[in-house]
Design a protein around this motif. Structure first.
Motif, PDB file in Angstrom:
ATOM      1  N   TYR A  11       0.838  -1.200   0.000  1.00  0.00           N
ATOM      2  CA  TYR A  11       0.000   0.000   0.000  1.00  0.00           C
ATOM      3  C   TYR A  11       0.877   1.255   0.000  1.00  0.00           C
ATOM      4  O   TYR A  11       0.575   2.237  -0.681  1.00  0.00           O
ATOM      5  CB  TYR A  11      -0.920  -0.015   1.224  1.00  0.00           C
ATOM      6  CG  TYR A  11      -1.871   1.143   1.255  1.00  0.00           C
ATOM      7  CD1 TYR A  11      -3.005   1.165   0.441  1.00  0.00           C
ATOM      8  CD2 TYR A  11      -1.635   2.234   2.086  1.00  0.00           C
ATOM      9  CE1 TYR A  11      -3.866   2.246   0.450  1.00  0.00           C
ATOM     10  CE2 TYR A  11      -2.491   3.314   2.104  1.00  0.00           C
ATOM     11  CZ  TYR A  11      -3.604   3.318   1.285  1.00  0.00           C
ATOM     12  OH  TYR A  11      -4.441   4.398   1.301  1.00  0.00           O
ATOM     13  N   GLU A  12       1.971   1.193   0.748  1.00  0.00           N
ATOM     14  CA  GLU A  12       2.857   2.359   0.864  1.00  0.00           C
ATOM     15  C   GLU A  12       3.851   2.457  -0.290  1.00  0.00           C
ATOM     16  O   GLU A  12       4.340   3.538  -0.601  1.00  0.00           O
ATOM     17  CB  GLU A  12       3.638   2.298   2.186  1.00  0.00           C
ATOM     18  CG  GLU A  12       2.762   2.370   3.426  1.00  0.00           C
ATOM     19  CD  GLU A  12       2.077   3.715   3.573  1.00  0.00           C
ATOM     20  OE1 GLU A  12       2.559   4.710   3.016  1.00  0.00           O
ATOM     21  OE2 GLU A  12       1.041   3.759   4.254  1.00  0.00           O
ATOM     22  N   CYS A  13       4.183   1.338  -0.930  1.00  0.00           N
ATOM     23  CA  CYS A  13       5.177   1.330  -2.010  1.00  0.00           C
ATOM     24  C   CYS A  13       4.723   2.213  -3.174  1.00  0.00           C
ATOM     25  O   CYS A  13       3.596   2.098  -3.646  1.00  0.00           O
ATOM     26  CB  CYS A  13       5.389  -0.108  -2.499  1.00  0.00           C
ATOM     27  SG  CYS A  13       6.454  -0.224  -3.948  1.00  0.00           S
ATOM     28  N   SER A  14       5.658   3.084  -3.615  1.00  0.00           N
ATOM     29  CA  SER A  14       5.347   3.992  -4.730  1.00  0.00           C
ATOM     30  C   SER A  14       5.808   3.425  -6.071  1.00  0.00           C
ATOM     31  O   SER A  14       5.579   4.032  -7.115  1.00  0.00           O
ATOM     32  CB  SER A  14       6.033   5.334  -4.488  1.00  0.00           C
ATOM     33  OG  SER A  14       7.440   5.167  -4.520  1.00  0.00           O
ATOM     34  N   GLY A  15       6.501   2.284  -6.031  1.00  0.00           N
ATOM     35  CA  GLY A  15       7.003   1.703  -7.275  1.00  0.00           C
ATOM     36  C   GLY A  15       8.181   2.461  -7.850  1.00  0.00           C
ATOM     37  O   GLY A  15       8.443   2.412  -9.050  1.00  0.00           O
TER      38      GLY A  15
END
Ligand code: SF4
Length: 64
Positions: A11-15
């Motif tokens: 959910y927090e990962c921005s890629g």
């Protein structure tokens, strides 16, 4: 070298791919979600892995 289980909060990962660039033997980008995922469940706690955890801008990688 000790083993650990890197867990990513998707959910927090921005890629941003920083973890993939720093430690491609552990992380890859999921082509469907565009978020990071781990390639293996258990990996060696290498300097490259610790660097990837430290540099993650979202601080969303935890080593269990
Ligand atoms: S460095 Fe962090 S925010 Fe960037 S892709 Fe990897 S897990 Fe996601």
């Amino acid at each position: 070298m000790s083993l650990c289980n890197p867990v990513i909060d998707s959910y927090e990962c921005s890629g941003c791919e920083a973890c993939v660039e720093l430690c491609p033997e552990v992380f890859r980008i999921n082509e469907v979600t565009d978020k990071a995922e781990t390639i293996h469940v258990q990996v060696e706690k290498t300097d490259a892995l610790l660097e990837a955890v430290a540099y993650c801008p979202e601080k969303c990688i935890v080593l269990e």
